[in-house]
Scaffold this motif. Structure first.
Motif, PDB file in Angstrom:
ATOM      1  N   SER A  16       0.946  -1.277   0.002  1.00 16.91           N
ATOM      2  CA  SER A  16       0.085  -0.174  -0.121  1.00 16.91           C
ATOM      3  C   SER A  16       0.766   1.189   0.027  1.00 16.91           C
ATOM      4  N   LEU A  17       0.317   2.389  -0.542  1.00 15.02           N
ATOM      5  CA  LEU A  17       0.897   3.486  -0.579  1.00 15.02           C
ATOM      6  C   LEU A  17      -0.320   4.735  -0.438  1.00 15.02           C
ATOM      7  N   ARG A  18       0.128   5.775   0.087  1.00 10.88           N
ATOM      8  CA  ARG A  18      -1.025   6.932   0.351  1.00 10.88           C
ATOM      9  C   ARG A  18      -0.218   8.069  -0.323  1.00 10.88           C
ATOM     10  N   LEU A  19      -0.998   8.663  -1.392  1.00  8.68           N
ATOM     11  CA  LEU A  19      -0.436   9.887  -2.091  1.00  8.68           C
ATOM     12  C   LEU A  19      -1.076  11.100  -1.494  1.00  8.68           C
ATOM     13  N   SER A  20      -0.619  12.331  -1.305  1.00  8.92           N
ATOM     14  CA  SER A  20      -1.114  13.530  -0.728  1.00  8.92           C
ATOM     15  C   SER A  20      -0.872  14.434  -1.848  1.00  8.92           C
ATOM     16  N   CYS A  21      -1.645  15.312  -1.908  1.00  9.04           N
ATOM     17  CA  CYS A  21      -1.639  16.816  -2.957  1.00  9.04           C
ATOM     18  C   CYS A  21      -2.440  17.885  -2.193  1.00  9.04           C
ATOM     19  N   VAL A  22      -1.397  18.845  -1.800  1.00 10.01           N
ATOM     20  CA  VAL A  22      -2.001  19.981  -1.374  1.00 10.01           C
ATOM     21  C   VAL A  22      -2.146  21.175  -2.435  1.00 10.01           C
ATOM     22  N   ALA A  23      -3.366  21.811  -2.281  1.00 11.54           N
ATOM     23  CA  ALA A  23      -3.203  22.910  -3.089  1.00 11.54           C
ATOM     24  C   ALA A  23      -3.280  24.399  -2.379  1.00 11.54           C
ATOM     25  N   SER A  24      -2.805  25.233  -3.321  1.00 14.44           N
ATOM     26  CA  SER A  24      -2.589  26.627  -2.603  1.00 14.44           C
ATOM     27  C   SER A  24      -2.905  27.402  -3.617  1.00 14.44           C
ATOM     28  N   LEU A  46      -6.942   8.815 -16.268  1.00  9.06           N
ATOM     29  CA  LEU A  46      -7.589   9.179 -14.891  1.00  9.06           C
ATOM     30  C   LEU A  46      -7.587   8.118 -14.037  1.00  9.06           C
ATOM     31  N   VAL A  47      -7.028   8.292 -12.912  1.00 13.69           N
ATOM     32  CA  VAL A  47      -7.160   7.196 -11.767  1.00 13.69           C
ATOM     33  C   VAL A  47      -8.484   7.347 -11.080  1.00 13.69           C
ATOM     34  N   ALA A  48      -8.599   8.369 -10.466  1.00 12.36           N
ATOM     35  CA  ALA A  48      -9.897   8.675  -9.666  1.00 12.36           C
ATOM     36  C   ALA A  48     -10.172  10.232  -9.647  1.00 12.36           C
ATOM     37  N   SER A  49     -11.098  10.692  -9.266  1.00 12.75           N
ATOM     38  CA  SER A  49     -11.433  12.048  -8.822  1.00 12.75           C
ATOM     39  C   SER A  49     -12.592  12.286  -8.027  1.00 12.75           C
ATOM     40  N   ILE A  50     -12.585  13.534  -7.462  1.00 17.64           N
ATOM     41  CA  ILE A  50     -13.635  13.648  -6.472  1.00 17.64           C
ATOM     42  C   ILE A  50     -14.292  15.324  -6.301  1.00 17.64           C
ATOM     43  N   THR A  51     -15.389  15.364  -6.376  1.00 16.28           N
ATOM     44  CA  THR A  51     -15.840  16.720  -6.400  1.00 16.28           C
ATOM     45  C   THR A  51     -15.794  17.410  -4.960  1.00 16.28           C
ATOM     46  N   ARG A  52     -15.885  18.717  -5.006  1.00 17.29           N
ATOM     47  CA  ARG A  52     -16.030  19.364  -3.647  1.00 17.29           C
ATOM     48  C   ARG A  52     -17.055  18.817  -2.833  1.00 17.29           C
ATOM     49  N   PHE A  66      -8.268   1.375  -4.759  1.00 11.71           N
ATOM     50  CA  PHE A  66      -7.908   2.466  -4.550  1.00 11.71           C
ATOM     51  C   PHE A  66      -9.033   3.393  -4.027  1.00 11.71           C
ATOM     52  N   THR A  67      -8.681   4.454  -2.989  1.00 10.21           N
ATOM     53  CA  THR A  67      -9.721   5.081  -2.355  1.00 10.21           C
ATOM     54  C   THR A  67      -9.410   6.526  -2.475  1.00 10.21           C
ATOM     55  N   ILE A  68     -10.049   7.579  -3.186  1.00 12.48           N
ATOM     56  CA  ILE A  68      -9.812   8.735  -3.116  1.00 12.48           C
ATOM     57  C   ILE A  68     -10.478   9.848  -2.117  1.00 12.48           C
ATOM     58  N   SER A  69      -9.874  10.588  -1.464  1.00 13.79           N
ATOM     59  CA  SER A  69     -10.508  11.244  -0.376  1.00 13.79           C
ATOM     60  C   SER A  69     -10.181  12.831  -0.407  1.00 13.79           C
ATOM     61  N   ARG A  70     -10.960  13.694   0.211  1.00 11.54           N
ATOM     62  CA  ARG A  70     -10.444  15.100   0.224  1.00 11.54           C
ATOM     63  C   ARG A  70     -10.924  15.629   1.580  1.00 11.54           C
ATOM     64  N   ASP A  71      -9.970  16.581   2.087  1.00 10.21           N
ATOM     65  CA  ASP A  71     -10.102  17.559   2.981  1.00 10.21           C
ATOM     66  C   ASP A  71     -10.215  18.809   2.584  1.00 10.21           C
ATOM     67  N   ALA A  73     -10.967  21.628   4.079  1.00  8.99           N
ATOM     68  CA  ALA A  73     -10.598  22.522   4.890  1.00  8.99           C
ATOM     69  C   ALA A  73      -8.876  22.754   4.951  1.00  8.99           C
ATOM     70  N   LYS A  74      -8.150  21.676   4.349  1.00  9.32           N
ATOM     71  CA  LYS A  74      -6.852  21.563   4.328  1.00  9.32           C
ATOM     72  C   LYS A  74      -6.616  21.643   2.687  1.00  9.32           C
ATOM     73  N   ASN A  75      -7.595  21.865   1.832  1.00 10.71           N
ATOM     74  CA  ASN A  75      -7.204  21.679   0.312  1.00 10.71           C
ATOM     75  C   ASN A  75      -6.357  20.820   0.177  1.00 10.71           C
ATOM     76  N   THR A  76      -6.778  19.473   0.358  1.00 10.88           N
ATOM     77  CA  THR A  76      -5.864  18.535   0.246  1.00 10.88           C
ATOM     78  C   THR A  76      -6.558  17.249  -0.335  1.00 10.88           C
ATOM     79  N   VAL A  77      -6.100  16.338  -1.045  1.00 12.65           N
ATOM     80  CA  VAL A  77      -6.919  15.329  -1.914  1.00 12.65           C
ATOM     81  C   VAL A  77      -5.776  14.086  -1.455  1.00 12.65           C
ATOM     82  N   TYR A  78      -6.335  13.166  -1.423  1.00 10.15           N
ATOM     83  CA  TYR A  78      -5.591  11.950  -0.868  1.00 10.15           C
ATOM     84  C   TYR A  78      -5.753  10.517  -1.831  1.00 10.15           C
ATOM     85  N   LEU A  79      -5.019   9.925  -1.830  1.00  5.22           N
ATOM     86  CA  LEU A  79      -5.118   8.593  -2.770  1.00  5.22           C
ATOM     87  C   LEU A  79      -4.578   7.435  -2.054  1.00  5.22           C
ATOM     88  N   GLN A  80      -5.580   6.687  -1.354  1.00  4.43           N
ATOM     89  CA  GLN A  80      -5.089   5.373  -0.706  1.00  4.43           C
ATOM     90  C   GLN A  80      -4.903   4.319  -1.739  1.00  4.43           C
TER      91      GLN A  80
END
Length: 118
Positions: A16-24, A46-52, A66-71, A73-80
């Protein structure tokens, strides 16, 4: 919008790996965030996408693994990524789609390499 991705690396098949991506930047304009990947000699896909609002979309090849999630408040998207396979080896790119009125723009992170190998 600027995107900073992290979390790639070398993992054995089945791992397993977890990717993170922070937007600014102008994050208020981001509607959809996602992950794409590009393997050597292949087109970016495309692997995965998530709306607001949290609606998700997955490539058939990663559904159930794979599981995509989004925070927001932190402007961050994850891919587990679980049960990784050698065919998941690729450079993974974070994507953010910004919408301001009728103006739509796609932004990309720098890419992070995921290698699945024993």
């Amino acid at each position: 919008v600027q995107l900073q991705a992290s979390g790639g690396g070398l993992v054995q098949p089945g791992g397993s790996l977890r990717l993170s991506c922070v937007a600014s930047g102008s994050t208020f304009s981001i509607r959809t965030m996602g992950w794409y990947r590009q393997a050597p000699g292949k087109e970016r896909e495309l692997v995965a996408s998530i709306t607001r609002g949290g609606s998700t979309n997955y490539a058939d090849s990663v559904k159930g693994r794979f599981t995509i999630s989004r925070d927001n408040a932190k402007n961050t998207v994850y891919l587990q990524m679980n049960s990784l396979k050698p065919e998941d080896t690729a450079v993974y790119f974070c994507n953010a789609r910004s919408v301001i009125g009728i103006d739509v723009n796609d932004y990309w992170g720098q890419g992070t390499l995921v290698t699945v190998s024993s």
